[in-house]
Design a protein around this motif. Structure first.
Motif, PDB file in Angstrom:
ATOM      1  N   TYR A 180       3.630   7.256  -4.561  1.00 49.50           N
ATOM      2  CA  TYR A 180       3.547   6.100  -3.676  1.00 49.50           C
ATOM      3  C   TYR A 180       3.707   6.504  -2.210  1.00 49.50           C
ATOM      4  N   GLU A 181       4.617   7.455  -1.936  1.00 52.33           N
ATOM      5  CA  GLU A 181       4.818   7.914  -0.563  1.00 52.33           C
ATOM      6  C   GLU A 181       3.551   8.553  -0.012  1.00 52.33           C
ATOM      7  N   LYS A 182       2.863   9.347  -0.846  1.00 56.41           N
ATOM      8  CA  LYS A 182       1.609   9.976  -0.426  1.00 56.41           C
ATOM      9  C   LYS A 182       0.544   8.930  -0.148  1.00 56.41           C
ATOM     10  N   ALA A 183       0.443   7.948  -1.055  1.00 60.07           N
ATOM     11  CA  ALA A 183      -0.571   6.894  -0.896  1.00 60.07           C
ATOM     12  C   ALA A 183      -0.315   6.075   0.367  1.00 60.07           C
ATOM     13  N   GLU A 184       0.965   5.751   0.627  1.00 58.05           N
ATOM     14  CA  GLU A 184       1.292   4.971   1.822  1.00 58.05           C
ATOM     15  C   GLU A 184       1.060   5.767   3.082  1.00 58.05           C
ATOM     16  N   SER A 185       1.344   7.076   3.032  1.00 56.39           N
ATOM     17  CA  SER A 185       1.119   7.945   4.191  1.00 56.39           C
ATOM     18  C   SER A 185      -0.368   8.014   4.526  1.00 56.39           C
ATOM     19  N   LYS A 186      -1.226   8.088   3.505  1.00 59.09           N
ATOM     20  CA  LYS A 186      -2.677   8.129   3.730  1.00 59.09           C
ATOM     21  C   LYS A 186      -3.187   6.818   4.310  1.00 59.09           C
ATOM     22  N   SER A 187      -2.670   5.690   3.798  1.00 58.95           N
ATOM     23  CA  SER A 187      -3.128   4.383   4.271  1.00 58.95           C
ATOM     24  C   SER A 187      -2.723   4.142   5.733  1.00 58.95           C
ATOM     25  N   GLN A 188      -1.565   4.701   6.147  1.00 56.29           N
ATOM     26  CA  GLN A 188      -1.106   4.550   7.523  1.00 56.29           C
ATOM     27  C   GLN A 188      -1.950   5.352   8.492  1.00 56.29           C
ATOM     28  N   LYS A 189      -2.526   6.476   8.007  1.00 60.64           N
ATOM     29  CA  LYS A 189      -3.352   7.334   8.863  1.00 60.64           C
ATOM     30  C   LYS A 189      -4.727   6.748   9.111  1.00 60.64           C
ATOM     31  N   LYS A 190      -5.174   5.874   8.184  1.00 61.49           N
ATOM     32  CA  LYS A 190      -6.518   5.285   8.307  1.00 61.49           C
ATOM     33  C   LYS A 190      -6.571   4.253   9.438  1.00 61.49           C
TER      34      LYS A 190
END
Length: 317
Positions: free
Chosen positions: A307-317
C-alpha cells in the motif's frame, strides 16, 4: 560461510523455542543460520554473511557485558545496525518489561522501545504509524503501569466517533450503544492487558473512563493518563480541545495512522495540523512507526509495504 565460536550460542534465549528466533533472524538477514555446539554457522551471500557475522559478534559482546538478552533485543539491535546507528548500539540496553496484573509487555522493535521511553520522559507523545505497530496497545500498557504505580489516579481513553464514512445516526440503539463499536479497540486492548474482573471494577468506579472525544469538552483532567486513539480522524478544533484538557500531573498519548484518514476532507485532519504547528515545542515527543514495527500476522507487514508503494506512486503522478 562464516563461523563464530562462543558458548553464548548454546543458549535457548538466543535461538528461541524450536529455533524460532533463528528463523526470524534468517529472514531479516537473508542468510542461513545453524548452531553446532558452541559455533554459529552463517551461510549465504558473502556480503550479507559478513554483515551477519558483524551483528552476531556485537550481540556476543553485549552478552559478555552481562546483559540478559531476550528475543526482542536481537531485533531492536538489528534495527539500530540496519539504520546505521552503530554508536547507539554501543550504548544499547535490553528492552524493559512492563509487568502488569495479567501479563508482561516488552517492546519488540526499536521504535516501540523509543515510544515507551518517550512516554516515560514526556508529558505529551504522538505515536504515528500504520495499523498493527503497537501504538495503542503499548500506550494502554503504559497507562496501566502508571496507574498501578500510582503515578496517575485515572486513565481516560478516547477516540473520535468517525470510521470509514459511517454516521452514528444510522447505527441502531441509544447513544451508548451507537458509540460502543467505535470504542471497541480500546476495550480490546484493556481487557487483553488487565484481568477482566479488575478492569470492570476500574471502569465501574470511573478510574478508567472510555468515552468518545466529544465527551471531553469543558473538562480539566488532572493526574490522568489520557490516550487519544485514531487522532487522524479529529478536526483541528477537536485536536486543540483535547490537547488543552490535560491538567497537573497528567500525561497524554496521541496515536494516529495518517494513511487512513476517514474525514470528508483528509487534509483538514487535526493530527496533521498538530504535527505541523507543534513541531517547535521541544517538550513534545513524536515517535514514527513503520512496517518493521508490525506485530500482527507477518502478512500485515507485506500488505502495508504494498500500500505504501502504491500511495507513493499515486502521489508522484
Amino acid at each position: 560461510m562464516e563461523k563464530i565460536e562462543h558458548p553464548y550460542f548454546r543458549k535457548n534465549s538466543f535461538s528461541g523455542v524450536l529455533d524460532k528466533n533463528l528463523r526470524k533472524l534468517e529472514k531479516r538477514l537473508g542468510i542461513t543460520l545453524s548452531v553446532r555446539g558452541d559455533s554459529l554457522l552463517i551461510d549465504g551471500d558473502q556480503e550479507k554473511a559478513r554483515f551477519a557475522k558483524y551483528y552476531f559478534n556485537k550481540m556476543k559482546e553485549l552478552d559478555e557485558k552481562g546483559y540478559a538478552l531476550k528475543e526482542e533485543d536481537y531485533h531492536i539491535a538489528l534495527d539500530l545496525l540496519e539504520e546505521g546507528k552503530t554508536q547507539r548500539l554501543e550504548e544499547f540496553s535490553p528492552a524493559e518489561d512492563l509487568s502488569l496484573s495479567r501479563k508482561s509487555v516488552t517492546p519488540k522493535s526499536l521504535n516501540q522501545q523509543e515510544y515507551i521511553r518517550a512516554i516515560k520522559s514526556y508529558d505529551l507523545v504522538f505515536g504515528i504509524g500504520p495499523a498493527g505497530t503497537g501504538k495503542t496497545y503499548l500506550a494502554m500498557a503504559m497507562a496501566l503501569s502508571f496507574l498501578q504505580n500510582k503515578t496517575v489516579n485515572r486513565i481516560i481513553l478516547t477516540r473520535p466517533a468517525v470510521e470509514a464514512g459511517e454516521k452514528l445516526g444510522f447505527l441502531p440503539g441509544d447513544m451508548v450503544q451507537k458509540i460502543n463499536p467505535y470504542l471497541r479497540p480500546l476495550y480490546d486492548a484493556l481487557f487483553d492487558l488487565a484481568q477482566t474482573e479488575q478492569a470492570d471494577k476500574l471502569i465501574e468506579k470511573g478510574i478508567i473512563e472510555i468515552a468518545p472525544l466529544a465527551f471531553m469538552r469543558g473538562r480539566t483532567l488532572n493526574s490522568s493518563f489520557i490516550i487519544l486513539d485514531e487522532a487522524q480522524n479529529t478536526t483541528k478544533e477537536q485536536m486543540k480541545m483535547i490537547l488543552t484538557r490535560a491538567g497537573f500531573d497528567s500525561k497524554m498519548v496521541v496515536t494516529a495512522d495518517i494513511t487512513q484518514i476517514d474525514l470528508p476532507q483528509p487534509k483538514k485532519s487535526g493530527a496533521l495540523h498538530a504535527l505541523k504547528i507543534l513541531a517547535p515545542i521541544k517538550e513534545i515527543s513524536v515517535v514514527h512507526f513503520n512496517d518493521r514495527d508490525v506485530v500482527r500476522h507477518p502478512l500485515v507487514q507485506k500488505i502495508i509495504k504494498v500500500y505504501e508503494k502504491a500511495e507513493s506512486k499515486s502521489q508522484k503522478k
